[in-house]
Design a protein around this motif. Structure first.
Motif, PDB file in Angstrom:
ATOM      1  N   TRP A 108      47.679 -59.358-110.134  1.00  0.00           N
ATOM      2  CA  TRP A 108      47.572 -58.478-109.191  1.00  0.00           C
ATOM      3  C   TRP A 108      46.971 -57.336-110.408  1.00  0.00           C
ATOM      4  O   TRP A 108      46.436 -57.706-111.519  1.00  0.00           O
ATOM      5  N   VAL A 167      55.590 -50.099-109.817  1.00  0.00           N
ATOM      6  CA  VAL A 167      54.488 -50.419-108.241  1.00  0.00           C
ATOM      7  C   VAL A 167      53.961 -48.947-107.936  1.00  0.00           C
ATOM      8  O   VAL A 167      54.240 -48.253-106.866  1.00  0.00           O
ATOM      9  N   ASN A 172      48.508 -48.326-102.426  1.00  0.00           N
ATOM     10  CA  ASN A 172      48.182 -49.491-102.712  1.00  0.00           C
ATOM     11  C   ASN A 172      46.746 -49.978-102.428  1.00  0.00           C
ATOM     12  O   ASN A 172      46.115 -49.231-101.387  1.00  0.00           O
TER      13      ASN A 172
END
Length: 319
Positions: A108, A167, A172
């Motif tokens: 990530w 998150v 995103n």
């Protein structure tokens, strides 16, 4: 041109894979294969490294991290297979196992101060030094510092996703946004289209600390050293920026694409694309050009002549 991205975001780095090395001779073996000094690698300090053939041409350039008795070497997925095969070609003579760990570990990218704060809920305080590694038993974080601030590569087991509070509230973003940050930082990558084409100095790896000229022998070392000490290199990586009609047009730009530059009244081959990112109709890319290229020069894509790109400032010197 100003890079337009959210102040904080997360992206799953699906284009990035991992080569994993284990076994009692893993450090000794890798020391003879890559451009950096593996003896300086630790559980808390990563590296940028290049993997070359005996002619000094690069199979891969990526981040090297040590965690839980394993060495992890990142690679673009399209170039990983060839680099893995070349490492295994000589690894049979050492006590080392070298495998593709991409299906076992997810990568990530986190960007921005708020993203850092949320990561610290899972990892505790992160070391903010460039290429510092912060780890737990099953996960690790590599800190990258650059002209746009701090960002983080996070590795988690495929079976153990990140906690929701890491998150939550973060935008995103697609892989291309992370590629833009690579471009602005002047960190190029090897893809399948450019594998075994360039020596490390053509990607400015000496300016990024990815070459140790004082270590012992390694694959391609003679050519890499000659390139430095005899001034043999005539090419370097440059940052280019431009605009396109839409992101669909940007998607057609790929590593290996030919760039042209104006010479008198004609357009001649000027270089080739290395690594591409785009956002909001902006294109940010790194390309190999002749090392007499100058900021402000205009180039165009051979296959899309209406797409013009301008050489922009890099965050480091390549003299």
């Amino acid at each position: 041109m100003h890079l337009q991205l959210p102040e904080n975001f997360v992206v799953e780095l699906t284009n990035l894979g991992l080569i994993a090395l284990t076994g009692e001779q893993k450090e000794e073996y890798l020391q003879g294969q890559i451009t950096t000094n593996v003896q300086l690698l630790s559980e808390t300090q990563g590296m940028l490294a290049c993997h070359c053939d005996f002619k000094g041409k690069m199979w891969n350039s990526g981040w090297l991290v040590k965690h839980s008795e394993t060495l992890y070497f990142t690679a673009q997925q399209s170039a990983l297979g060839k680099s893995l095969a070349e490492l295994n070609k000589y690894g049979v003579f050492s006590k080392v196992d070298i495998v593709d760990a991409s299906n076992d570990i997810r990568l990530w990218g986190f960007y921005g101060p708020q993203a850092k704060k949320q990561l610290e809920r899972a990892f505790g305080e992160l070391n903010d030094d460039h290429m510092a590694v912060t780890a737990t038993e099953n996960r690790w974080v590599l800190t990258l510092k650059g002209p746009t601030g701090s960002r983080f590569i996070v590795a988690t087991p495929a079976t153990m996703p990140l906690p929701d509070d890491c998150v939550a509230s973060l935008a995103n973003e697609p892989q291309s946004s992370w590629n833009c940050l690579d471009a602005v930082a002047g960190i190029a990558a090897i893809h399948s289209q450019t594998s075994n084409e360039f020596v490390p100095q053509m990607l400015n790896m000496q300016a990024l600390g990815a070459i140790d000229f004082n270590k012992g022998c390694y694959m391609g070392q003679e050519v890499v050293a000659r390139t430095k000490y005899l001034g043999k290199n005539k090419r370097a990586a440059y940052l280019l920026t431009g605009t396109v009609k839409n992101n669909e047009q940007a998607l057609t730009i790929a590593p290996g694409d030919i760039l042209e530059k104006a010479i008198d009244d004609n357009w001649r081959r000027g270089g080739s694309v290395l690594h591409v990112g785009f956002t909001d109709n902006q294109v940010w890319l790194l390309a190999v050009l002749s090392n007499d290229s100058r900021v402000g020069e205009i180039l165009r894509l051979k296959e899309a002549p209406d797409t013009q790109l301008t050489i922009s400032e890099l965050p480091y010197s390549i003299d």
